[in-house]
Design an enzyme around this catalytic site. Structure first.
Site, PDB file in Angstrom:
ATOM      1  CE  LYS A 110      -3.162   2.619   3.056  1.00  0.00           C
ATOM      2  NZ  LYS A 110      -4.064   2.613   4.237  1.00  0.00           N
ATOM      3  CG  ASP A 144      -5.642   7.876   4.420  1.00  0.00           C
ATOM      4  OD1 ASP A 144      -6.581   8.434   3.802  1.00  0.00           O
ATOM      5  OD2 ASP A 144      -5.801   6.886   5.176  1.00  0.00           O
ATOM      6  CE  LYS A 191      -6.701   8.720   7.801  1.00  0.00           C
ATOM      7  NZ  LYS A 191      -7.291   7.639   8.608  1.00  0.00           N
ATOM      8  CG  ASP A 240      -1.991   5.314   4.906  1.00  0.00           C
ATOM      9  OD1 ASP A 240      -1.805   4.303   5.605  1.00  0.00           O
ATOM     10  OD2 ASP A 240      -3.087   5.617   4.405  1.00  0.00           O
ATOM     11  CG  ASP A 297      -9.985   7.298   6.553  1.00  0.00           C
ATOM     12  OD1 ASP A 297      -8.910   7.280   5.921  1.00  0.00           O
ATOM     13  OD2 ASP A 297     -10.074   7.539   7.769  1.00  0.00           O
ATOM     14  CD  GLU A 326      -6.675   5.008   2.443  1.00  0.00           C
ATOM     15  OE1 GLU A 326      -7.679   5.099   3.165  1.00  0.00           O
ATOM     16  OE2 GLU A 326      -5.528   4.868   2.896  1.00  0.00           O
ATOM     17  NE  ARG A 355     -10.565  -1.536   4.046  1.00  0.00           N
ATOM     18  CZ  ARG A 355     -11.122  -1.671   5.251  1.00  0.00           C
ATOM     19  NH1 ARG A 355     -12.226  -2.386   5.406  1.00  0.00           N
ATOM     20  NH2 ARG A 355     -10.575  -1.118   6.315  1.00  0.00           N
TER      21      ARG A 355
HETATM   22  N1  BES Z   1      -4.265   4.571   6.906  1.00  0.00           N
HETATM   23  C1  BES Z   1      -5.386   4.280   7.719  1.00  0.00           C
HETATM   24  C2  BES Z   1      -5.079   3.311   8.859  1.00  0.00           C
HETATM   25  C3  BES Z   1      -4.123   3.774   9.922  1.00  0.00           C
HETATM   26  C4  BES Z   1      -4.597   4.202  11.129  1.00  0.00           C
HETATM   27  C5  BES Z   1      -2.768   3.696   9.734  1.00  0.00           C
HETATM   28  C6  BES Z   1      -3.719   4.593  12.114  1.00  0.00           C
HETATM   29  C7  BES Z   1      -1.890   4.093  10.718  1.00  0.00           C
HETATM   30  C8  BES Z   1      -2.378   4.527  11.917  1.00  0.00           C
HETATM   31  C9  BES Z   1      -6.470   3.645   6.872  1.00  0.00           C
HETATM   32  O1  BES Z   1      -6.520   4.058   5.551  1.00  0.00           O
HETATM   33  C10 BES Z   1      -7.766   4.005   7.490  1.00  0.00           C
HETATM   34  O2  BES Z   1      -8.087   5.153   7.512  1.00  0.00           O
HETATM   35  N2  BES Z   1      -8.488   3.014   7.978  1.00  0.00           N
HETATM   36  C11 BES Z   1      -9.743   3.223   8.612  1.00  0.00           C
HETATM   37  C12 BES Z   1     -10.697   2.182   8.120  1.00  0.00           C
HETATM   38  C13 BES Z   1     -12.115   2.437   8.520  1.00  0.00           C
HETATM   39  C14 BES Z   1     -12.650   3.648   7.789  1.00  0.00           C
HETATM   40  C15 BES Z   1     -12.922   1.221   8.178  1.00  0.00           C
HETATM   41  C16 BES Z   1      -9.548   3.113  10.107  1.00  0.00           C
HETATM   42  O3  BES Z   1      -8.769   2.268  10.547  1.00  0.00           O
HETATM   43  O4  BES Z   1     -10.150   3.894  10.826  1.00  0.00           O
HETATM   44 ZN    ZN Z   2      -4.812   4.750   4.738  1.00  0.00          ZN
HETATM   45 MN    MN Z   3      -7.652   5.792   5.256  1.00  0.00          MN
END
Ligand code: BES
Ligand code: ZN
Ligand code: MN
Length: 500
Positions: free
Chosen positions: A270, A275, A282, A293, A352, A354, A356
């Protein structure tokens, strides 16, 4: 950092700083049981020089505990640094990584530019300890202050590894050489992860990967928007479409001479260079961290570098799906339905989620290129950090035999991953009313529902998913590693590849 290996007796080595390790040999427990620090060397002059401080009770040889002696009597070294390993019964090869890192990080801020690190005379495999110590030295030498205008390059200039004359020389030399290749590759990953989003766009990430590939002899191709459309990568494109920065599909190939069949390993990372969350924006707190990210992608690039240098007899393709996730008039929206390269339709619940989406098309592409085994790495979910903290990264697999190799890799790399479950029930959570699959599965089990989403694209191909969200960034300075990008997963992915 220049590196050298010596088998010379410690007492005679002329250097600014000689580092030796000590362990606590106390086995009794309870309040009366005082630590019994012992140096892990048989050099009589070093033992004599350290005798008083060890007898004082002031130094306990706790893990990464240090004490410095100036002008040690009987030694050619100007300083003697003792680095603790903790309880002797628990001393393992992996302790060499942090001990050497601690020695380097002790040396650096004091303006001392060279050190000699003595491997312990202990019942540890010579090659593995030499490798771990050199890796640790490189890891310790990295600092993230790239853009400070008063940055003095305080890097250690010379790191000499001293091994006992009686050690297995061939194994030590091999481990030493591997340690350099791996430590430098891990730092290459960390340099990329450290870059801010304005400096390291998807395009720049592609350039950096291609430059590295040319240096080490990997084939590299970097594609962008047109190729995404040509390959019908609707999931990857949907994430990218809200940014003025074009996406980069980075493909690195390692093809060892004479190997034309057998497994073809696919490393998919990834590479979200920033992000924001997109339209599902966010919160502002900590958003700046989301420059990391792309750590999964950077781990794959670093692993490919190490692979090119260490030349295992197996073919490997590294694929990084790089994009910037931004809110914009053109951005994808919650409720959008996008068609992935595999043909599956995805119901976007949250922009968010993204990572996956880009990985879905990366995995499909790896399969189209003929990969027989897949591994992906991603800072994928906050839920994984909630589950495992910053101690273990998450791992998932649809195939026990493939995962067993990864566990073997962990024994060598010293990295901590904990296997988490996949399962039908998680798959239920990401069923969509309008399309084949949703990109989020609700509040609970977020690391597993994300993994289950990826599994839909890995299909029957043996696959491992690494969720490194909690470990890709070190939150506080530690004695052996700076606060900042960790380079996690590079070593484990490399060892997994070498198991084939
Ligand atoms: N890049 C984030 C995940 C992340 C969180 C990485 C904290 C490093 C530290 C990812 O893209 C994300 O935002 N995931 C969301 C998914 C949710 C919307 C289902 C999350 O984990 O909140
Ligand atoms: Zn992310
Ligand atoms: Mn995200």
């Amino acid at each position: 950092m220049r590196t050298e290996l010596t088998f010379a007796p410690l007492a005679g080595i002329e250097t600014e700083l000689l580092a030796v390790v000590a362990a606590d040999t106390q086995t009794a427990k309870g309040p009366e049981a005082k630590p019994q620090p012992v140096l892990l060397t048989s050099d009589p002059a070093v033992l004599a020089a350290a005798a008083a401080v060890l007898a004082s009770g002031e130094y306990k040889a706790g893990a990464n505990e240090t004490v410095l002696l100036h002008a040690p009597a009987g030694l050619a070294a100007k300083r003697l640094l003792i680095v603790g390993l903790g309880k002797q019964a628990k001393v393992a090869v992996h302790a060499m990584r942090s001990a050497a890192g601690t020695a380097v990080r002790y040396t650096k801020p004091r303006g001392i530019r060279e050190l000699v690190f003595a491997l312990p005379e202990a019942e540890l495999a010579a090659g593995a300890s030499a490798r771990a110590a050199v890796e640790g030295a490189f890891v310790g030498d990295f600092d993230p202050d790239t853009y400070r205008s008063d940055r003095k390059d305080l890097s250690v200039q010379s790191f000499v590894l001293a091994s006992a004359a009686g050690a297995d020389r061939a194994a030590t030399e091999a481990g030493f050489a591997e340690g350099i290749a791996i430590g430098e590759s891990q730092n290459f990953t960390r340099t990329l992860v450290n870059e801010p989003g304005n400096k390291l766009t998807p395009t720049v990430l592609g350039q950096r990967a291609a430059e590295m590939a040319a240096e080490v002899g990997l084939k590299a191709e970097v594609f962008s928007t047109d190729k995404l459309h040509e390959l019908k990568m609707g999931a990857f494109w949907s994430v990218s479409q809200g940014s003025v920065e074009p996406p980069a599909l980075i493909v690195l190939r390692y093809e060892p001479e004479g190997v034309t069949d057998g497994p073809l390993l696919g490393l998919v990372g990834k590479g979200i260079t920033f992000d924001t969350g997109g339209i599902s924006l966010k919160p502002g707190d900590n958003m700046e961290k989301m420059k990391y990210d792309m750590a999964g992608g950077a781990a794959m690039i670093g692993a490919m570098r190490a692979i090119a240098l260490l030349k295992p007899r197996v073919r490997v393709i590294g694929i990084v799906c790089a994009a910037e996730n931004m809110p914009d008039g053109k951005a994808y929206k919650p409720g959008d339905v996008v068609t992935a390269m595999s043909g599956k339709t995805i119901d976007v619940i949250n922009t968010d989620a993204e990572g996956r989406l880009v990985l879905a098309d990366g995995l499909t592409y790896a399969k189209q290129l003929g990969c027989t085994h897949l591994i992906d790495a991603a800072t994928l979910t906050g839920a994984c950090v909630v589950a495992l903290g910053m101690t273990n990264a998450g791992a998932f697999s649809n195939d026990d035999e493939t995962y067993a190799r990864f566990e073997g890799a962990l024994a060598t790399s010293g990295e901590k991953f904990w296997r988490l479950p996949l399962g039908e029930e998680y798959a239920e959570q990401i069923k969509s009313d309008i399309g084949d699959i949703k990109n989020t599965g609700g509040r609970w089990g977020g690391a597993s529902t994300a993994a289950e989403f990826l599994k839909v694209f890995a299909e029957e191909t043996p696959w491992i998913h690494l969720d490194i969200a909690g470990l890709a960034w070190v939150e506080e300075n530690r004695p052996y590693i700076a606060k900042g990008p960790s380079g996690v997963a590079v070593r484990s992915i490399l060892e997994w590849v070498r198991s084939y």
